[in-house]
Design an enzyme around this catalytic site. Structure first.
Site, PDB file in Angstrom:
ATOM      1  N   CYS A 133       0.822  -1.206   0.000  1.00  0.00           N
ATOM      2  CA  CYS A 133       0.000   0.000   0.000  1.00  0.00           C
ATOM      3  C   CYS A 133       0.861   1.264   0.000  1.00  0.00           C
ATOM      4  O   CYS A 133       1.382   1.659   1.042  1.00  0.00           O
ATOM      5  CB  CYS A 133      -0.922  -0.028   1.219  1.00  0.00           C
ATOM      6  SG  CYS A 133      -1.977   1.413   1.332  1.00  0.00           S
ATOM      7  N   CYS A 136      -0.412   4.076   2.204  1.00  0.00           N
ATOM      8  CA  CYS A 136      -0.172   3.883   3.637  1.00  0.00           C
ATOM      9  C   CYS A 136       1.304   4.106   3.988  1.00  0.00           C
ATOM     10  O   CYS A 136       1.617   4.729   4.996  1.00  0.00           O
ATOM     11  CB  CYS A 136      -0.512   2.459   4.078  1.00  0.00           C
ATOM     12  SG  CYS A 136      -1.970   1.751   3.338  1.00  0.00           S
ATOM     13  N   ASP A 137       2.193   3.566   3.175  1.00  0.00           N
ATOM     14  CA  ASP A 137       3.594   3.440   3.600  1.00  0.00           C
ATOM     15  C   ASP A 137       4.597   4.295   2.827  1.00  0.00           C
ATOM     16  O   ASP A 137       5.772   4.357   3.199  1.00  0.00           O
ATOM     17  CB  ASP A 137       4.034   1.968   3.501  1.00  0.00           C
ATOM     18  CG  ASP A 137       3.202   1.070   4.411  1.00  0.00           C
ATOM     19  OD1 ASP A 137       2.711   1.574   5.436  1.00  0.00           O
ATOM     20  OD2 ASP A 137       3.044  -0.120   4.096  1.00  0.00           O
TER      21      ASP A 137
END
Ligand code: NAP
Length: 306
Positions: A133, A136-137
């Site tokens: 992701c 997200c990261d």
């Protein structure tokens, strides 16, 4: 007989629990015996969930979801649903633990599983350089050298997005043409921070505490090479978890559960679906949670009409 059974315990399932419980419907949420909490249990820090300005760990966020659902009376069962019969007015739900439940409505929140490459160290290095992701990261890879593997729209989108943070992004694809739409390909090809590595597959993930490098094998002549990396984003597609219901509710051509317009209504009255199992596009915790709220309200309206 229950009013509502919710299958799944990610942000969509728990949000449906919070809303139906507050509506006095005493929902039963079947959370899975091994994967309770869903995909966010595999994430480290979640920085983009609104309301938590300092961020929090994925498992902590899911514990909060669960506590909030339980606070209003959601009953949580750590078991796996193995069979459902959704066609009639009374829905039947059977679990691996041998229990059979009846309900007037069922909310499907079974999510989607990111496809894995199937390499030996993949699970160990997840959250330690290997991610599924970018949203997200990506932030953790400022000025780093990273790679995205895949040739579809997700891979293009993630590669482009990651150039906001990373110094360099390799895009690794197993063929010499992409599956992605033309416009997405062109955007990736025009990005000076992206270097495309065609005709290559990853055969090994290297690194002890975190990812340090990958081994690439040419799909043309089989030659192997080493590529040093700080991070690898795997974007090789994902599979909505529909096996439980695929012969009962209608699916989209991409095999997501089909819902009516912006609602959560499936093709079976009294059966609602929410979260990643209906979402080929956004796939965020916050969109899944919003979708769980929609399903709860739809179930509530359906029950008040019966
Ligand atoms: P996808 O379209 O199924 O593409 C998966 C890609 O991963 C393919 O290029 C495939 O290679 C490759 N792949 C699969 N298994 C692999 C493996 N084991 N090792 C290496 N490569 C592997 O998946 P997606 O990109 O996640 O897209 C899913 C859907 O969402 C699509 O309909 C897409 O259009 C849509 N989407 C749209 C947008 C947008 O419009 N903004 C953004 C993201 C996703 P091959 O090509 O060789 O099969």
């Amino acid at each position: 007989m229950r009013d509502v059974i919710i299958i799944g315990s990610g942000p969509a399932g728990y949000t449906a629990g919070i809303y139906t419980a507050r509506a006095g419907l005493k929902p039963l949420l079947i959370a899975s015996s091994v994967e309770a909490g869903g995909e966010l249990m595999k994430t480290t820090e979640v920085e983009n969930y609104p309301g938590f300005p300092q961020g929090l760990q994925g498992p902590e966020l899911m514990a909060n979801f669960q506590a909030q659902a339980e606070r209003f009376g959601t009953e949580i069962l750590l078991d796996d649903v193995v069979e459902v019969d959704l066609k009639g007015d009374i829905k039947i739900v059977k679990t691996g633990g041998g229990q059979t439940f009846e309900a007037k409505t069922v909310i499907l929140a079974t999510g989607a599983a990111y496809r894995e490459l199937g390499l030996p160290r993949e699970k160990d290095l997840s959250g330690h350089g290997v991610s599924w992701c970018a949203t997200c990261d990506g932030f953790f890879f400022r000025e780093k050298t990273i790679a995205v593997v895949g040739g579809g729209d997700s891979a293009m989108e993630e590669a482009n997005f990651l150039t906001r943070f990373a110094a360099k992004v390799y895009l690794i694809h197993r063929r010499d043409t992409f599956k992605a739409s033309k416009i997405m390909q062109e955007r990736a090809m025009a990005n000076p921070k992206i270097e495309i590595i065609y005709n290559s597959e990853i055969t090994e993930l290297k690194g002890e505490a975190k990812l340090e490098a990958v081994t690439l094998r040419s799909t043309v002549d089989g030659t192997e090479s080493n590529l040093d990396l700080d991070g690898l984003f795997i974007a090789v597609g994902n599979d909505p978890r529909v096996w439980l219901v695929e012969n009962q509710v209608e699916l989209t051509p991409e095999r997501f559960i089909k819902v009516e317009g912006r609602s959560s209504k499936t093709t079976i009255p009294g059966v609602f679906a929410c979260g990643d199992v209906i979402d080929p596009t956004y796939r965020q915790a916050i969109t899944a949670a919003g979708s769980g709220c929609v399903a709860a309200l739809d179930a509530e309206h359906y029950l008040s009409g019966h």
